[in-house]
Design a protein around this motif. Structure first.
Motif, mmCIF file in Angstrom:
data_model
loop_
_atom_site.group_PDB
_atom_site.id
_atom_site.type_symbol
_atom_site.label_atom_id
_atom_site.label_comp_id
_atom_site.label_asym_id
_atom_site.label_seq_id
_atom_site.Cartn_x
_atom_site.Cartn_y
_atom_site.Cartn_z
ATOM 1 N N THR A 148 0.848 -1.187 0.000
ATOM 2 C CA THR A 148 0.000 0.000 0.000
ATOM 3 C C THR A 148 0.881 1.233 0.000
ATOM 4 N N PHE A 149 0.609 2.148 -0.919
ATOM 5 C CA PHE A 149 1.386 3.375 -1.053
ATOM 6 C C PHE A 149 0.485 4.586 -0.847
ATOM 7 N N VAL A 150 1.029 5.637 -0.256
ATOM 8 C CA VAL A 150 0.362 6.939 -0.191
ATOM 9 C C VAL A 150 1.188 7.889 -1.047
ATOM 10 N N LEU A 151 0.586 8.409 -2.101
ATOM 11 C CA LEU A 151 1.308 9.163 -3.126
ATOM 12 C C LEU A 151 0.748 10.579 -3.247
ATOM 13 N N THR A 152 1.521 11.424 -3.892
ATOM 14 C CA THR A 152 1.110 12.817 -4.042
ATOM 15 C C THR A 152 0.781 13.181 -5.484
ATOM 16 N N GLY A 153 0.728 12.217 -6.363
ATOM 17 C CA GLY A 153 0.395 12.538 -7.734
ATOM 18 C C GLY A 153 0.413 11.314 -8.634
ATOM 19 N N TYR A 154 -0.160 11.498 -9.805
ATOM 20 C CA TYR A 154 -0.260 10.398 -10.757
ATOM 21 C C TYR A 154 1.112 9.959 -11.256
ATOM 22 N N GLY A 155 2.080 10.880 -11.316
ATOM 23 C CA GLY A 155 3.418 10.509 -11.792
ATOM 24 C C GLY A 155 4.045 9.433 -10.931
ATOM 25 N N GLU A 156 3.903 9.566 -9.600
ATOM 26 C CA GLU A 156 4.430 8.549 -8.698
ATOM 27 C C GLU A 156 3.712 7.226 -8.885
ATOM 28 N N LEU A 157 2.397 7.288 -9.042
ATOM 29 C CA LEU A 157 1.624 6.059 -9.245
ATOM 30 C C LEU A 157 2.050 5.353 -10.522
ATOM 31 N N GLN A 158 2.207 6.107 -11.594
ATOM 32 C CA GLN A 158 2.601 5.507 -12.868
ATOM 33 C C GLN A 158 3.983 4.882 -12.773
ATOM 34 N N ALA A 159 4.909 5.538 -12.063
ATOM 35 C CA ALA A 159 6.266 5.004 -11.904
ATOM 36 C C ALA A 159 6.259 3.695 -11.138
ATOM 37 N N ILE A 160 5.421 3.601 -10.108
ATOM 38 C CA ILE A 160 5.346 2.369 -9.316
ATOM 39 C C ILE A 160 4.717 1.242 -10.127
#
Length: 219
Positions: free
Chosen positions: A114-126
């Motif tokens: 489970t990740f807590v992210l600050t934007g779509y860029g981080e999500l896409q990278a993961i």
């Protein structure tokens, strides 16, 4: 303020991973993957009986604290050596993701993070780093910036971008709790629909991609 995204992803370990084999008997909590030293540290809720010999285990307060060197030689059910654990889904991915998971566990051979992210860029990278990982759950808290950008907190999704078959699979996945920690698996959904697991996973991947594009697209 930026959007806050909480996402739960699942990726499978290789078939020679002793940690994954142990997770088929007891769920492993507080998992930490060290991509530098290539090892997995974990805590099992129960002290396992007859654990794989490659695992270093220490019982403390009724729980089993363990460590596994991914370069160790894994043994099969009859003690034959299968070579070092490959675990393509673990250390290589964790060495390139921009954010460490807030929580990680291994359950029935799958690493669930489970990740807590600050934007779509981080999500896409993961998602890119974890390769064939499945998105199990995603929550988006949309905060307007100080000037107010006029964006609504709730973003409507255009269902016309999802095929009827994709919608059927996604609706059953939601009904069966697929996106919940203890919900149905892709295998169970596939059995209900008379489809292959790979087909169900692909439909869910495409639906997820459509939803993410509409949530985070430039328009």
């Amino acid at each position: 303020m930026a959007d806050t995204i909480q996402v739960e992803l699942a990726t499978a370990a290789c078939d020679r991973c002793s940690v994954a084999a142990l997770s088929e008997r007891t769920a492993l909590r507080r998992v930490r993957v060290d991509p530098v030293d290539e090892r997995v540290d974990f805590v099992a809720n129960e002290v396992p009986a007859d654990p794989p010999s490659e695992l270093e285990l220490l019982e403390f307060a009724g729980k089993a604290h363990g460590r596994y060197d991914l370069n160790a030689t894994a043994s099969g059910s009859e003690g034959d050596a299968h070579g070092p654990c490959a675990c393509a889904g673990f250390p290589p991915a964790f060495s390139s993701i921009p954010v460490l998971p807030r929580e990680a566990r291994i359950d029935d051979g799958e690493l669930i993070a489970t990740f807590v992210l600050t934007g779509y860029g981080e999500l896409q990278a993961i998602v890119d780093a974890l390769g064939p990982a499945e998105v199990r759950r995603i929550l988006v808290d949309r905060d307007a910036d100080e000037d107010g950008d006029g964006r609504p907190d709730v973003v409507p999704i255009d269902r016309s971008a999802v095929t009827e078959r994709q919608a059927t699979v996604a609706a059953l996945a939601v009904e069966k709790g697929y996106f919940e920690p203890d919900g149905a698996t892709a295998d169970e959904i596939a059995a209900d629909l008379g489809l292959a697991k790979s087909t169900v996973s692909e439909h869910l991947r495409l639906v997820t991609a459509t939803v993410l594009s509409q949530l985070f697209g430039d328009e």
